[in-house]
Design an enzyme around this catalytic site. Structure first.
Site, short mmCIF file in Angstrom:
data_model
loop_
_atom_site.label_atom_id
_atom_site.label_comp_id
_atom_site.label_asym_id
_atom_site.label_seq_id
_atom_site.Cartn_x
_atom_site.Cartn_y
_atom_site.Cartn_z
CE LYS A 1 -16.09 45.58 61.72
NZ LYS A 1 -14.66 45.49 61.68
P1 FBP Z 1 -11.57 45.64 66.34
O1 FBP Z 1 -12.13 47.02 66.47
O2 FBP Z 1 -11.16 45.09 67.66
O3 FBP Z 1 -10.48 45.60 65.29
O4 FBP Z 1 -12.78 44.71 65.88
C1 FBP Z 1 -13.28 44.74 64.57
C2 FBP Z 1 -13.19 43.35 63.99
O5 FBP Z 1 -13.62 43.33 62.64
C3 FBP Z 1 -13.95 42.30 64.78
O6 FBP Z 1 -15.29 42.20 64.40
C4 FBP Z 1 -13.16 41.07 64.48
O7 FBP Z 1 -13.21 40.12 65.48
C5 FBP Z 1 -11.78 41.59 64.35
O8 FBP Z 1 -11.86 42.94 63.99
C6 FBP Z 1 -11.01 40.88 63.30
O9 FBP Z 1 -9.71 41.37 63.35
P2 FBP Z 1 -8.57 40.89 62.38
O10 FBP Z 1 -8.19 42.10 61.60
O11 FBP Z 1 -7.47 40.43 63.26
O12 FBP Z 1 -9.15 39.80 61.55
#
Ligand code: FBP
Length: 262
Positions: free
Chosen positions: A177
């Site tokens: 991811k």
């Molecule tokens: P989003 O689609 O809201 O960005 O979520 C994906 C994610 O990877 C979540 O699993 C995680 O909580 C968040 O983004 C982490 O975001 P950041 O980039 O602030 O660490």
């Protein structure tokens, strides 16, 4: 990637992972836009949409709510996570074991790796243990591959994102991811770098329907296998409408215009 490893959390080889670990990673502030989203049951209900191939949550949310949804939702156990209250170098605590996730009925594990952090070595070793335990349990492995920390000046630079994708392959993730690197060519390069590891785009902060669906379309056309998204779904008053559009783009390969009309 092990052939078939993502079968329980994919549809026609593609993935739409709904991420809901934000209560840990960002805190309840992420639920203010749509107060219902504070309640995990609301998001579990959203995850029953046909487009959602898995729901990623942490241990406490899984323990309390997954038993009510195990027939309708595929569980992706997000094994590590750290709060925004932590101000040290990027790191992520392993909060539950693969064995316990399997007992709760998880179909796959999710694990954050902060390449470039001063804690990269320990995180990679923790990932090794989790990845090998997941193989024993026949669970797929999704790496949140987020280069961050002292070694990383710009975490969405194309070369950094390609490296993040490649780390997924090198360390044995079935799915990496990654953040969108800003344009289709850079995304295509990252997907090539991941080789046999599937790449999914990370959602990011909330955007308009058109902007978000257009970026997802670009990522899919560049070779991504899907999306892992949180805020762009649960921060909407009508998350089902956006999921209808995502279903069109990801699984039916339609245009953005057709998806917007869904
Ligand atoms: P989003 O689609 O809201 O960005 O979520 C994906 C994610 O990877 C979540 O699993 C995680 O909580 C968040 O983004 C982490 O975001 P950041 O980039 O602030 O660490």
């Amino acid at each position: 990637m092990i052939p078939g490893a993502t079968d329980p959390i994919s549809r026609d080889g593609k993935l739409l992972i709904l991420a809901y670990d934000h209560g840990l990673e960002h805190g309840p502030v992420d639920f203010e836009a749509v107060p219902e989203s504070m309640n995990p049951e609301h998001v579990f209900d959203v995850a029953t949409h046909d487009a959602v191939t898995a729901l990623a949550v942490g241990k406490g949310v899984a323990e309390a709510h997954y038993p009510d949804y195990e027939d309708e939702v595929n569980l992706l156990a997000k094994l590590n996570g750290t709060s925004n209250l932590w101000m040290g170098e990027h790191d992520s605590a392993v909060n539950w074991s693969v064995e316990y996730a399997a007992e709760l009925g998880a179909d796959a594990i999710g694990f954050t790796l902060y390449g470039g952090s001063n804690h990269e070595v320990e995180m990679a070793e923790e990932f090794r243990d989790a990845q090998e335990a997941a193989r024993d349990e026949d669970m797929g492995v999704v790496m949140w591959s987020y280069p961050r920390g002292q070694g990383v000046k710009n975490d969405t630079k194309p070369s950094t994102i390609s490296y993040a994708a490649r780390l997924g392959l090198e360390l044995g993730a079935d799915v990496a991811k990654i953040k969108y690197p800003g344009d289709a060519d850079a995304m295509a390069h990252a997907c090539k770098a991941a080789a046999s590891t599937d790449v999914v785009m990370s959602g990011g902060s909330k955007a308009s329907d058109e902007e978000f669906l257009s970026t997802v379309k670009e990522a899919m056309d560049a070779g991504a296998k899907g999306l892992a998204v949180g805020r762009n779904v649960f921060q909407r008053e009508n998350p089902e409408a956006l999921l209808d559009g995502l279903e069109k783009i990801i699984f039916e390969e339609t245009s953005v215009e057709e998806a917007l009309a869904a």
